[in-house]
Design a protein around this motif. Structure first.
Motif, PDB file in Angstrom:
ATOM      1  N   ILE A  40      -0.766  38.267  29.762  1.00 27.12           N
ATOM      2  CA  ILE A  40      -1.981  38.359  28.958  1.00 27.12           C
ATOM      3  C   ILE A  40      -1.602  38.678  27.512  1.00 27.12           C
ATOM      4  O   ILE A  40      -0.472  39.103  27.230  1.00 27.12           O
ATOM      5  N   ASP A  41      -2.534  38.465  26.600  1.00 25.11           N
ATOM      6  CA  ASP A  41      -2.371  39.001  25.253  1.00 25.11           C
ATOM      7  C   ASP A  41      -3.244  40.248  25.174  1.00 25.11           C
ATOM      8  O   ASP A  41      -4.460  40.188  25.333  1.00 25.11           O
ATOM      9  N   TYR A  42      -2.593  41.368  24.955  1.00 25.84           N
ATOM     10  CA  TYR A  42      -3.267  42.664  25.025  1.00 25.84           C
ATOM     11  C   TYR A  42      -2.940  43.461  23.772  1.00 25.84           C
ATOM     12  O   TYR A  42      -1.774  43.718  23.472  1.00 25.84           O
ATOM     13  N   GLU A  43      -4.005  43.792  23.034  1.00 21.57           N
ATOM     14  CA  GLU A  43      -3.854  44.547  21.788  1.00 21.57           C
ATOM     15  C   GLU A  43      -2.839  43.896  20.857  1.00 21.57           C
ATOM     16  O   GLU A  43      -1.974  44.557  20.270  1.00 21.57           O
ATOM     17  N   GLY A  44      -2.936  42.570  20.739  1.00 20.16           N
ATOM     18  CA  GLY A  44      -2.130  41.825  19.778  1.00 20.16           C
ATOM     19  C   GLY A  44      -0.737  41.461  20.227  1.00 20.16           C
ATOM     20  O   GLY A  44       0.049  40.922  19.447  1.00 20.16           O
ATOM     21  N   GLU A  45      -0.412  41.705  21.492  1.00 21.62           N
ATOM     22  CA  GLU A  45       0.949  41.439  21.984  1.00 21.62           C
ATOM     23  C   GLU A  45       0.882  40.679  23.306  1.00 21.62           C
ATOM     24  O   GLU A  45       0.031  40.953  24.152  1.00 21.62           O
ATOM     25  N   THR A  46       1.780  39.707  23.483  1.00 14.36           N
ATOM     26  CA  THR A  46       1.904  39.017  24.766  1.00 14.36           C
ATOM     27  C   THR A  46       2.719  39.893  25.708  1.00 14.36           C
ATOM     28  O   THR A  46       3.864  40.229  25.409  1.00 14.36           O
ATOM     29  N   ILE A  47       2.122  40.284  26.827  1.00 14.22           N
ATOM     30  CA  ILE A  47       2.827  41.160  27.766  1.00 14.22           C
ATOM     31  C   ILE A  47       2.810  40.559  29.176  1.00 14.22           C
ATOM     32  O   ILE A  47       1.862  39.870  29.561  1.00 14.22           O
ATOM     33  N   VAL A  48       3.883  40.805  29.897  1.00 16.20           N
ATOM     34  CA  VAL A  48       3.955  40.439  31.312  1.00 16.20           C
ATOM     35  C   VAL A  48       3.502  41.652  32.112  1.00 16.20           C
ATOM     36  O   VAL A  48       4.135  42.713  32.082  1.00 16.20           O
ATOM     37  N   LEU A  49       2.380  41.510  32.819  1.00 15.95           N
ATOM     38  CA  LEU A  49       1.838  42.628  33.589  1.00 15.95           C
ATOM     39  C   LEU A  49       2.723  42.965  34.768  1.00 15.95           C
ATOM     40  O   LEU A  49       2.883  44.138  35.124  1.00 15.95           O
ATOM     41  N   GLY A  50       3.279  41.944  35.392  1.00 15.25           N
ATOM     42  CA  GLY A  50       4.124  42.203  36.544  1.00 15.25           C
ATOM     43  C   GLY A  50       4.619  40.913  37.170  1.00 15.25           C
ATOM     44  O   GLY A  50       4.118  39.830  36.889  1.00 15.25           O
ATOM     45  N   ILE A  51       5.637  41.056  37.997  1.00 14.57           N
ATOM     46  CA  ILE A  51       6.181  39.941  38.764  1.00 14.57           C
ATOM     47  C   ILE A  51       5.999  40.293  40.237  1.00 14.57           C
ATOM     48  O   ILE A  51       6.574  41.267  40.728  1.00 14.57           O
ATOM     49  N   THR A  52       5.170  39.517  40.904  1.00 15.41           N
ATOM     50  CA  THR A  52       4.821  39.797  42.292  1.00 15.41           C
ATOM     51  C   THR A  52       5.505  38.798  43.218  1.00 15.41           C
ATOM     52  O   THR A  52       5.380  37.587  43.033  1.00 15.41           O
ATOM     53  N   GLU A  53       6.200  39.309  44.197  1.00 19.30           N
ATOM     54  CA  GLU A  53       6.852  38.464  45.210  1.00 19.30           C
ATOM     55  C   GLU A  53       5.827  38.089  46.271  1.00 19.30           C
ATOM     56  O   GLU A  53       5.082  38.946  46.762  1.00 19.30           O
ATOM     57  N   ILE A  54       5.779  36.814  46.601  1.00 15.63           N
ATOM     58  CA  ILE A  54       4.840  36.317  47.606  1.00 15.63           C
ATOM     59  C   ILE A  54       5.594  36.024  48.903  1.00 15.63           C
ATOM     60  O   ILE A  54       6.501  35.196  48.926  1.00 15.63           O
ATOM     61  N   VAL A  55       5.223  36.720  49.962  1.00 16.26           N
ATOM     62  CA  VAL A  55       5.807  36.468  51.279  1.00 16.26           C
ATOM     63  C   VAL A  55       4.675  36.002  52.176  1.00 16.26           C
ATOM     64  O   VAL A  55       3.891  36.801  52.693  1.00 16.26           O
ATOM     65  N   SER A  56       4.560  34.678  52.334  1.00 20.70           N
ATOM     66  CA  SER A  56       3.453  34.108  53.099  1.00 20.70           C
ATOM     67  C   SER A  56       3.780  34.077  54.588  1.00 20.70           C
ATOM     68  O   SER A  56       4.905  33.779  54.979  1.00 20.70           O
ATOM     69  N   LYS A  57       2.774  34.380  55.393  1.00 24.99           N
ATOM     70  CA  LYS A  57       2.924  34.256  56.847  1.00 24.99           C
ATOM     71  C   LYS A  57       2.770  32.806  57.281  1.00 24.99           C
ATOM     72  O   LYS A  57       3.094  32.454  58.418  1.00 24.99           O
ATOM     73  N   ASN A  58       2.253  31.977  56.377  1.00 27.46           N
ATOM     74  CA  ASN A  58       2.083  30.554  56.658  1.00 27.46           C
ATOM     75  C   ASN A  58       3.241  29.770  56.061  1.00 27.46           C
ATOM     76  O   ASN A  58       4.185  30.347  55.523  1.00 27.46           O
ATOM     77  N   GLU A  59       3.158  28.453  56.109  1.00 25.65           N
ATOM     78  CA  GLU A  59       4.225  27.603  55.588  1.00 25.65           C
ATOM     79  C   GLU A  59       4.420  27.787  54.087  1.00 25.65           C
ATOM     80  O   GLU A  59       5.508  27.615  53.560  1.00 25.65           O
ATOM     81  N   PHE A  60       3.316  28.121  53.396  1.00 21.02           N
ATOM     82  CA  PHE A  60       3.383  28.349  51.952  1.00 21.02           C
ATOM     83  C   PHE A  60       2.187  29.203  51.567  1.00 21.02           C
ATOM     84  O   PHE A  60       1.381  29.589  52.413  1.00 21.02           O
ATOM     85  N   PHE A  61       2.046  29.504  50.273  1.00 15.67           N
ATOM     86  CA  PHE A  61       0.988  30.380  49.775  1.00 15.67           C
ATOM     87  C   PHE A  61      -0.313  29.580  49.650  1.00 15.67           C
ATOM     88  O   PHE A  61      -0.751  29.214  48.577  1.00 15.67           O
ATOM     89  N   ASP A  62      -0.936  29.300  50.837  1.00 15.02           N
ATOM     90  CA  ASP A  62      -2.130  28.474  50.869  1.00 15.02           C
ATOM     91  C   ASP A  62      -3.387  29.332  50.719  1.00 15.02           C
ATOM     92  O   ASP A  62      -3.307  30.532  50.440  1.00 15.02           O
TER      93      ASP A  62
END
Length: 329
Positions: free
Chosen positions: A210-232
């Motif tokens: 996001i751009d927050y208070e005038g700066e581009t910031i990465v809020l977080g990196i989330t790992e996706i572990v799907s119980k299905n074949e993919f993140f459907d």
């Protein structure tokens, strides 16, 4: 100081409208009532309407996006908080309309919305900035294709997906060539253009920027572990996945993902919420897509990342409204 009128605009023309209503409710609940008069507006194919505290509907005047209440009171909105997933709020249609009538709104503009909703064009533009993606074949509906050549070029398995759609609707992981035609028909039911992509064998991550208070910031990196074949769709919205923030990656890879996600955001001239999806293979992040109106229900990834970063939902939403207001000054 007079309070500003903020319309939280939710709904949409696709099956994603159900998720949008949940996202809109969280934003509606989170905006500061000391600063804003907050209203709900629902946009559906069949009608656009204002929803009052009693649940009564009043139709939106599309000439200027105002509403005339039964009491005779007219409401005009200082800002529209756009949280529609899919069409028309995430593909540029609504933004172009608002630009035409001079209505202020949150998030990115018409061009960025239209571009990022088109997976093929997004990846093509970002490739010019050195951001890698899977090898793919692009097809239009009723266009002749050589299935043997596609499999020879891409290998198996492949992912077949609509070019312009969200929430993983219309996507199939194809392991056998015999299933390719069925998967293509499934994707074409969502869009007249599809992508067939090579399989990337690695960790899937979702990155909020996001751009927050005038700066581009990465809020977080989330790992996706799907119980299905993919993140459907089921994995995203019905609990068939595990979402781990921060992702279980080494520091060098974390920095690489963070830098690429920020580069993609800035290179496209983005504003507002975004969530980009990557597959990390052999330490390299390959981009899948960028969502400019990602899910914002309590269970969604972006609010979880904001909490991890230390930004409250109230501040996150308030920042979006203030940015929009400042554009008009």
């Amino acid at each position: 100081m007079k309070k500003k009128n903020v319309a939280v605009v939710m709904g949409g023309y696709s099956d994603e409208y159900v998720v949008s209503l949940k996202s809109g409710q969280l934003i509606f609940d989170s905006l500061d009532r000391d600063l804003y008069n907050v209203y709900k507006v629902v946009i559906l194919k069949e009608e656009w309407y204002f929803l009052d505290d009693r649940g009564e509907k009043s139709l939106i005047n599309k000439a200027d996006f105002s509403v005339n209440l039964s009491s005779g009171f007219d409401v005009k909105f200082d800002v529209c908080f756009n949280i529609i997933h899919g069409k028309p709020g995430e593909n540029g249609e609504l933004q172009a309309y608002w630009d035409t009538i001079g209505q202020t709104y949150t998030g990115c503009g018409f061009y960025q919305s239209a571009l990022t909703f088109n997976k093929k064009d997004t990846l093509a533009v970002l490739s010019k900035y050195g951001i890698p993606s899977a090898k793919s074949v692009y097809l239009r509906k009723n266009e002749d294709c050589n299935e043997d050549q596609i499999i020879a070029d891409l290998g198996l398995p492949v992912f077949v997906k609509p070019n312009q759609s969200g929430s993983s609707l219309g996507i199939t992981k194809v392991k056998e060539q015999a299933d390719l035609k069925k998967a293509m028909d499934f994707a074409f039911a969502e869009d007249d253009e599809i992508l067939i992509e090579s399989f990337l064998d690695g960790m899937e991550v979702s990155v909020g920027v996001i751009d927050y208070e005038g700066e581009t910031i990465v809020l977080g990196i989330t790992e996706i572990v799907s119980k299905n074949e993919f993140f459907d769709y089921e994995a995203k919205y019905e609990g068939a996945s595990e979402e781990i923030t921060p992702a279980r990656i080494d520091e060098e890879t974390r920095i690489r993902v963070k830098n690429i996600a920020k580069k993609a955001y800035d290179s496209l001239g983005m504003s507002g919420f975004s969530r980009s999806e990557f597959i990390i293979m052999n330490g390299t992040p390959y981009m899948l897509e960028m969502n400019t109106n990602p899910g914002f229900s309590p269970a969604s990834i972006l609010p979880q990342q904001a909490a991890h970063y230390g930004i409250s939902i109230k501040d996150l939403c308030g920042n979006e409204v203030e940015k929009a207001l400042n554009k008009t000054k």
